[in-house]
Design an enzyme around this catalytic site. Structure first.
Site, PDB file in Angstrom:
ATOM      1  N   TYR A 195       2.759   4.459  -1.792  1.00 16.57           N
ATOM      2  CA  TYR A 195       2.558   5.330  -2.948  1.00 16.57           C
ATOM      3  C   TYR A 195       3.790   6.196  -3.115  1.00 16.57           C
ATOM      4  CZ  TYR A 195       0.869   8.962  -6.015  1.00 16.57           C
ATOM      5  OH  TYR A 195       0.739   9.836  -7.060  1.00 16.57           O
ATOM      6  N   HIS A 247       0.808  -1.219   0.000  1.00 12.37           N
ATOM      7  CA  HIS A 247       0.000   0.000   0.000  1.00 12.37           C
ATOM      8  C   HIS A 247       0.843   1.271   0.000  1.00 12.37           C
ATOM      9  CE1 HIS A 247      -3.740  -2.217   0.595  1.00 12.37           C
ATOM     10  NE2 HIS A 247      -3.025  -2.989   1.386  1.00 12.37           N
ATOM     11  N   ALA A 270      -8.405  28.404 -17.663  1.00  9.90           N
ATOM     12  CA  ALA A 270      -7.441  27.917 -18.654  1.00  9.90           C
ATOM     13  C   ALA A 270      -7.895  26.625 -19.324  1.00  9.90           C
ATOM     14  CB  ALA A 270      -6.073  27.713 -17.999  1.00  9.90           C
ATOM     15  N   ALA A 308       5.296   3.139   9.121  1.00  9.00           N
ATOM     16  CA  ALA A 308       3.977   2.911   8.528  1.00  9.00           C
ATOM     17  C   ALA A 308       3.106   4.160   8.610  1.00  9.00           C
ATOM     18  CB  ALA A 308       3.292   1.745   9.227  1.00  9.00           C
TER      19      ALA A 308
END
Length: 122
Positions: free
Chosen positions: A54, A52, A66, A108
């Site tokens: 990233y 898990h 824009a 973690a």
């Protein structure tokens, strides 16, 4: 490039929109990890990355007026670089432009937005 004797667990997503993705030798990438390389991502040798995780990012430009954000392109603070012998705990997020030094430990759930020196614990 993925180095020899590197384990890529199930359900790992590798996205290279621009730049590059390099993973060193003898590393382990845990399940359900996302490696996103907008301007580049590197993982050194002997890295242990729990599930898990990233890595990477960048973000869409969001200038009002824009046009659609998805068409405005990306901006990034630079590549993400994890050094050698890094241990990354479950659910860690390391954002673009961050350099993590050799031997560092990311606990973690950490969200890492700044550089981490070698052998540091975050």
């Amino acid at each position: 490039m993925i180095g020899p004797r590197t384990l890529i667990a199930r359900d790992v997503v590798m996205v290279v929109k621009q730049g590059y993705l390099r993973i060193g030798a003898n590393s382990s990438i845990g399940s359900q990890t996302t490696l996103s390389a907008v301007s580049g991502s590197e993982i050194g040798s002997h890295a242990i990355i729990a599930g898990h995780y990233y890595l990477g990012g960048g973000r869409y430009k969001t200038e009002l007026g824009a046009g659609p954000m998805v068409e405005q392109g990306h901006k990034t603070k630079g590549p993400v670089i994890l050094g050698n012998d890094v241990w990354v705990g479950a659910g860690v997020r390391v954002l673009d432009g961050v350099v993590v030094g050799d031997g560092a430990i990311l606990g973690a759930g950490a969200v890492v937005t700044k550089d981490v020196p070698s052998n540091a614990i975050v």
